[in-house]
Design an enzyme around this catalytic site. Sequence first.
Site, PDB file in Angstrom:
ATOM      1  N   LYS A 197     -17.617  35.507-174.945  1.00  0.00           N
ATOM      2  CA  LYS A 197     -17.344  36.360-176.104  1.00  0.00           C
ATOM      3  C   LYS A 197     -15.841  36.427-176.350  1.00  0.00           C
ATOM      4  O   LYS A 197     -15.374  36.353-177.485  1.00  0.00           O
ATOM      5  CB  LYS A 197     -17.939  37.756-175.884  1.00  0.00           C
ATOM      6  CG  LYS A 197     -19.455  37.736-176.030  1.00  0.00           C
ATOM      7  CD  LYS A 197     -20.144  38.928-175.418  1.00  0.00           C
ATOM      8  CE  LYS A 197     -21.641  38.636-175.321  1.00  0.00           C
ATOM      9  NZ  LYS A 197     -22.380  39.534-174.456  1.00  0.00           N
ATOM     10  N   GLN A 256     -22.001  45.285-171.834  1.00  0.00           N
ATOM     11  CA  GLN A 256     -22.659  44.120-171.243  1.00  0.00           C
ATOM     12  C   GLN A 256     -23.727  44.565-170.232  1.00  0.00           C
ATOM     13  O   GLN A 256     -23.422  45.316-169.310  1.00  0.00           O
ATOM     14  CB  GLN A 256     -21.592  43.238-170.558  1.00  0.00           C
ATOM     15  CG  GLN A 256     -22.131  41.946-169.996  1.00  0.00           C
ATOM     16  CD  GLN A 256     -22.618  40.972-171.073  1.00  0.00           C
ATOM     17  OE1 GLN A 256     -21.951  40.752-172.081  1.00  0.00           O
ATOM     18  NE2 GLN A 256     -23.793  40.406-170.881  1.00  0.00           N
ATOM     19  N   ASP A 307     -24.558  44.862-181.127  1.00  0.00           N
ATOM     20  CA  ASP A 307     -25.737  44.205-180.567  1.00  0.00           C
ATOM     21  C   ASP A 307     -27.005  44.518-181.370  1.00  0.00           C
ATOM     22  O   ASP A 307     -27.996  43.817-181.269  1.00  0.00           O
ATOM     23  CB  ASP A 307     -25.961  44.700-179.117  1.00  0.00           C
ATOM     24  CG  ASP A 307     -25.401  43.723-178.107  1.00  0.00           C
ATOM     25  OD1 ASP A 307     -25.326  42.524-178.422  1.00  0.00           O
ATOM     26  OD2 ASP A 307     -25.051  44.165-176.995  1.00  0.00           O
TER      27      ASP A 307
END
Length: 284
Positions: free
Chosen positions: A52, A96, A119
């Site tokens: 990322k 995460q 997300d």
Amino acid sequence: MDSIIDVKKIVERKKEKIKSNVQKLNKVGIYPKLAVILANDDEASKIYVGKKRSMCEELGIQEVEYILDETTTTKKVLEIIDRLNNDTSVDGILVQLPLFKHLDEPKILEAISCKKDVDGFHPTNLGKLIINHEEEIIPCTPKGIMWILDSLGVNIEGLNAVVVGRSVIVGKPIAQLLLKKNATVTMCHSKTKDLKSYTSKADILVVATGVPNLITKDMVKKDAIVIDVGINRIEKKIVGDVDTKEVSKKVKYITPVPGGVGITTVAALMDNLVNIASKRKEKR
Ligand code: NAD
């Protein structure tokens, strides 16, 4: 093989578009920024965060990381999230997963402002997906799958779409997105009886189970479109949920593993982030 979709090409095109959108935002003084919280020791998670980070660099997106060790507490993570929720220079917050086991994962994920939930896993955003809300944030893997399907130029309306796997991050949202495109959607899962009777009728078959080679040639319809979401490590090799070698001989299109759905996910995350950042412009 002809039926194997060149996903890399699709992703490169998307990345060019995202980069140009970032540059347009920069011109009006908006610098899209992603905040990443890593609170686990997992090697794979560190690799994902690294991916990322490098895509942010490539696309000109700012990125800040909060790397927390195992002495961290739920309270501490919630404090960081609260600060980031109120920081107007931050557009997206990503926690995460998985987290250290002692941390309250649902509480932490729900603390992220649904407006900064890159997300798309926040209950509000999952709800918006169902009601076709105009401000929806689509979870990244399903978004990447739709990019792949769109690139094929196939009219999805009225097609039989079968989704195998009912996870919140892939199966359920992709079923909604296919429904939105007017496909007739069937969902299968671990308790489905006679899986083949469903998969063999699918014009579009999306498989996200984590069961290597679950789908074999006899289970698919001739000329179907097969999207293999599975990422399974077998003896240092990555394989999907579909027997690609054999199935690719029968179907019209199939995504490879590796180099398929997996490579769309991070780009889809960046697209979500830039879309959120562009809303700053509308607020001015
Ligand atoms: P999950 O692991 O949460 O759940 C698996 C799903 O598969 C369940 O809904 C279960 O009912 C179903 N299932 C299990 N065995 C089955 C069987 N024999 N027949 C029919 N259905 C069965 O699901 P997930 O998190 O969506 O992950 C699925 C796979 O996709 C994993 O391999 C994962 O690594 C991969 N994945 C890839 C990406 C990507 O970016 N490409 C993203 C997320 C997940």
